[in-house]
Design a protein around this motif. Structure first.
Motif, PDB file in Angstrom:
ATOM      1  N   GLN A 194      34.618  45.269  30.146  1.00 46.12           N
ATOM      2  CA  GLN A 194      33.870  44.068  30.376  1.00 46.12           C
ATOM      3  C   GLN A 194      34.352  42.948  29.412  1.00 46.12           C
ATOM      4  O   GLN A 194      34.346  41.748  29.780  1.00 46.12           O
ATOM      5  CB  GLN A 194      32.410  44.318  30.143  1.00 46.12           C
ATOM      6  N   LEU A 195      34.605  43.549  28.031  1.00 45.15           N
ATOM      7  CA  LEU A 195      34.987  42.589  27.231  1.00 45.15           C
ATOM      8  C   LEU A 195      36.529  42.071  27.503  1.00 45.15           C
ATOM      9  O   LEU A 195      36.812  40.874  27.719  1.00 45.15           O
ATOM     10  CB  LEU A 195      35.111  43.379  25.723  1.00 45.15           C
ATOM     11  N   PHE A 196      37.183  42.974  28.319  1.00 45.11           N
ATOM     12  CA  PHE A 196      38.854  42.674  28.509  1.00 45.11           C
ATOM     13  C   PHE A 196      38.697  41.583  29.796  1.00 45.11           C
ATOM     14  O   PHE A 196      39.337  40.665  30.163  1.00 45.11           O
ATOM     15  CB  PHE A 196      39.387  43.706  29.020  1.00 45.11           C
ATOM     16  N   SER A 197      37.811  41.638  30.683  1.00 44.57           N
ATOM     17  CA  SER A 197      37.425  40.952  31.742  1.00 44.57           C
ATOM     18  C   SER A 197      37.112  39.482  31.300  1.00 44.57           C
ATOM     19  O   SER A 197      37.655  38.511  31.909  1.00 44.57           O
ATOM     20  CB  SER A 197      36.319  41.457  32.793  1.00 44.57           C
ATOM     21  N   GLN A 198      36.328  39.541  30.333  1.00 49.84           N
ATOM     22  CA  GLN A 198      35.944  38.074  29.790  1.00 49.84           C
ATOM     23  C   GLN A 198      37.046  37.699  29.128  1.00 49.84           C
ATOM     24  O   GLN A 198      37.258  36.242  29.266  1.00 49.84           O
ATOM     25  CB  GLN A 198      34.934  38.339  28.543  1.00 49.84           C
ATOM     26  N   LEU A 199      37.873  38.182  28.520  1.00 47.49           N
ATOM     27  CA  LEU A 199      38.986  37.648  28.080  1.00 47.49           C
ATOM     28  C   LEU A 199      40.045  37.203  28.940  1.00 47.49           C
ATOM     29  O   LEU A 199      40.753  36.006  28.897  1.00 47.49           O
ATOM     30  CB  LEU A 199      39.830  38.594  27.034  1.00 47.49           C
ATOM     31  N   LEU A 200      40.296  37.881  29.836  1.00 44.76           N
ATOM     32  CA  LEU A 200      41.208  37.327  30.992  1.00 44.76           C
ATOM     33  C   LEU A 200      40.563  36.024  31.825  1.00 44.76           C
ATOM     34  O   LEU A 200      41.502  35.037  31.955  1.00 44.76           O
ATOM     35  CB  LEU A 200      41.152  38.577  32.164  1.00 44.76           C
ATOM     36  N   TRP A 201      39.411  36.039  31.942  1.00 42.07           N
ATOM     37  CA  TRP A 201      38.530  34.862  32.550  1.00 42.07           C
ATOM     38  C   TRP A 201      38.846  33.663  31.418  1.00 42.07           C
ATOM     39  O   TRP A 201      39.186  32.526  31.949  1.00 42.07           O
ATOM     40  CB  TRP A 201      37.065  35.172  32.514  1.00 42.07           C
ATOM     41  N   ALA A 202      38.566  34.033  30.105  1.00 43.51           N
ATOM     42  CA  ALA A 202      38.847  32.877  29.307  1.00 43.51           C
ATOM     43  C   ALA A 202      40.165  32.342  29.251  1.00 43.51           C
ATOM     44  O   ALA A 202      40.504  31.077  29.173  1.00 43.51           O
ATOM     45  CB  ALA A 202      38.433  33.508  27.639  1.00 43.51           C
ATOM     46  N   LEU A 203      41.353  33.233  29.331  1.00 40.19           N
ATOM     47  CA  LEU A 203      42.592  32.497  29.133  1.00 40.19           C
ATOM     48  C   LEU A 203      42.731  32.115  30.658  1.00 40.19           C
ATOM     49  O   LEU A 203      43.341  30.913  30.526  1.00 40.19           O
ATOM     50  CB  LEU A 203      43.288  33.955  29.233  1.00 40.19           C
ATOM     51  N   GLU A 204      42.491  32.401  31.712  1.00 36.68           N
ATOM     52  CA  GLU A 204      42.592  31.775  32.904  1.00 36.68           C
ATOM     53  C   GLU A 204      41.998  30.390  32.922  1.00 36.68           C
ATOM     54  O   GLU A 204      42.509  29.402  33.578  1.00 36.68           O
ATOM     55  CB  GLU A 204      42.022  32.411  34.092  1.00 36.68           C
ATOM     56  N   GLN A 205      40.850  30.196  32.155  1.00 40.20           N
ATOM     57  CA  GLN A 205      40.239  29.001  32.127  1.00 40.20           C
ATOM     58  C   GLN A 205      40.911  27.954  31.324  1.00 40.20           C
ATOM     59  O   GLN A 205      41.107  26.882  31.499  1.00 40.20           O
ATOM     60  CB  GLN A 205      38.745  29.206  31.584  1.00 40.20           C
ATOM     61  N   ARG A 206      41.602  28.406  30.207  1.00 42.37           N
ATOM     62  CA  ARG A 206      42.402  27.674  29.222  1.00 42.37           C
ATOM     63  C   ARG A 206      43.736  27.267  29.965  1.00 42.37           C
ATOM     64  O   ARG A 206      43.929  26.037  29.926  1.00 42.37           O
ATOM     65  CB  ARG A 206      42.575  28.559  28.051  1.00 42.37           C
ATOM     66  N   LEU A 207      44.424  28.200  30.677  1.00 45.78           N
ATOM     67  CA  LEU A 207      45.557  27.814  31.713  1.00 45.78           C
ATOM     68  C   LEU A 207      45.170  26.795  32.593  1.00 45.78           C
ATOM     69  O   LEU A 207      45.914  25.932  32.744  1.00 45.78           O
ATOM     70  CB  LEU A 207      46.150  29.022  32.101  1.00 45.78           C
ATOM     71  N   SER A 208      44.092  27.015  33.434  1.00 47.15           N
ATOM     72  CA  SER A 208      43.707  25.966  34.333  1.00 47.15           C
ATOM     73  C   SER A 208      43.439  24.508  33.730  1.00 47.15           C
ATOM     74  O   SER A 208      43.780  23.436  34.156  1.00 47.15           O
ATOM     75  CB  SER A 208      42.474  26.342  35.052  1.00 47.15           C
ATOM     76  N   GLY A 209      42.745  24.575  32.533  1.00 42.83           N
ATOM     77  CA  GLY A 209      42.533  23.342  31.871  1.00 42.83           C
ATOM     78  C   GLY A 209      43.925  22.655  31.565  1.00 42.83           C
ATOM     79  O   GLY A 209      43.866  21.248  31.568  1.00 42.83           O
ATOM     80  N   LEU A 210      44.731  23.310  30.936  1.00 38.50           N
ATOM     81  CA  LEU A 210      45.982  22.799  30.403  1.00 38.50           C
ATOM     82  C   LEU A 210      46.749  21.989  31.688  1.00 38.50           C
ATOM     83  O   LEU A 210      47.454  21.095  31.522  1.00 38.50           O
ATOM     84  CB  LEU A 210      46.875  23.747  29.736  1.00 38.50           C
ATOM     85  N   ILE A 211      46.689  22.761  32.868  1.00 38.44           N
ATOM     86  CA  ILE A 211      47.437  22.373  34.065  1.00 38.44           C
ATOM     87  C   ILE A 211      46.776  20.950  34.470  1.00 38.44           C
ATOM     88  O   ILE A 211      47.310  20.139  34.891  1.00 38.44           O
ATOM     89  CB  ILE A 211      47.476  23.253  34.953  1.00 38.44           C
TER      90      ILE A 211
END
Length: 198
Positions: free
Chosen positions: A82-99
């Motif tokens: 569950q923590l790892f899923s949170q981490l992947l989601w946070a990374l994807e949100q950050r990447l999306s924001g930068l794009i």
């Protein structure tokens, strides 16, 4: 007499005990409901604990019950997946924001033909992102052109999501021009690959 710049704040991974700049580590805090959460942007209030950005350190921290220090409880139930899923989601949100920021600031080229033209031009993109569901033929063309310029090609999201991020229909490829946003995107993509490899 010269004044030295202050060193960046250091923290220690609770699993492997390696010390590093805190922005190179993951921060965890307790949410108001008592659940352990990933504080990826390191902005949430409360006492935090840190691990390396590696699944093995996260798993070791759970195994050693290292997160109990944050809760004050002897035994804290922590779900690694569950923590790892949170981490992947946070990374994807950050990447999306930068794009999205690259698009808003005019530092983005989108569409396979436009990116191919840019890769052959005077000011090629600093990084190219291809969708996971891009055709093999287009991917090969992009990778060959990017390789000639020694430009990184990363695979991320799908065509529908890439298009949505930049306010258009499906896009199979985008390029981000040189600058601070491209460097931030490269850094986050490196983290994303590291997390997915674990």
């Amino acid at each position: 007499m010269t004044v030295e710049k202050s060193a960046k704040p250091q923290r220690t991974c609770v699993a492997c005990r390696k010390a590093a700049d805190k922005n190179q580590l993951l921060r965890f805090v307790l949410a108001p409901d008592g659940q352990l959460v990933v504080d990826y942007r390191q902005q949430l209030p409360g006492r935090g604990l840190y691990t390396c950005i590696a699944r093995k350190c996260l798993e070791l921290a759970v195994k050693k019950n290292s997160f109990r220090r944050i809760s004050g409880s002897q035994h804290m139930l922590v779900d690694t997946d569950q923590l790892f899923s949170q981490l992947l989601w946070a990374l994807e949100q950050r990447l999306s924001g930068l794009i999205r920021m690259a698009r808003k600031s005019g530092q983005l080229v989108d569409g396979s033909n436009q990116v191919l033209d840019a890769l052959k031009g005077r000011t090629p993109p600093a990084i190219v992102v291809v969708a996971a569901d891009i055709s093999d033929n287009i991917r090969d063309k992009i990778e060959i052109a990017a390789d000639r310029q020694q430009i990184v090609v990363a695979q991320l999201f799908d065509k529908a999501l890439l298009g949505q991020m930049i306010g258009k229909e499906e896009r199979s490829v985008i390029g981000v021009l040189s600058g601070a946003l491209a460097e931030a995107l490269k850094s986050e993509l490196d983290r994303y690959e590291l997390v997915r490899e674990n």
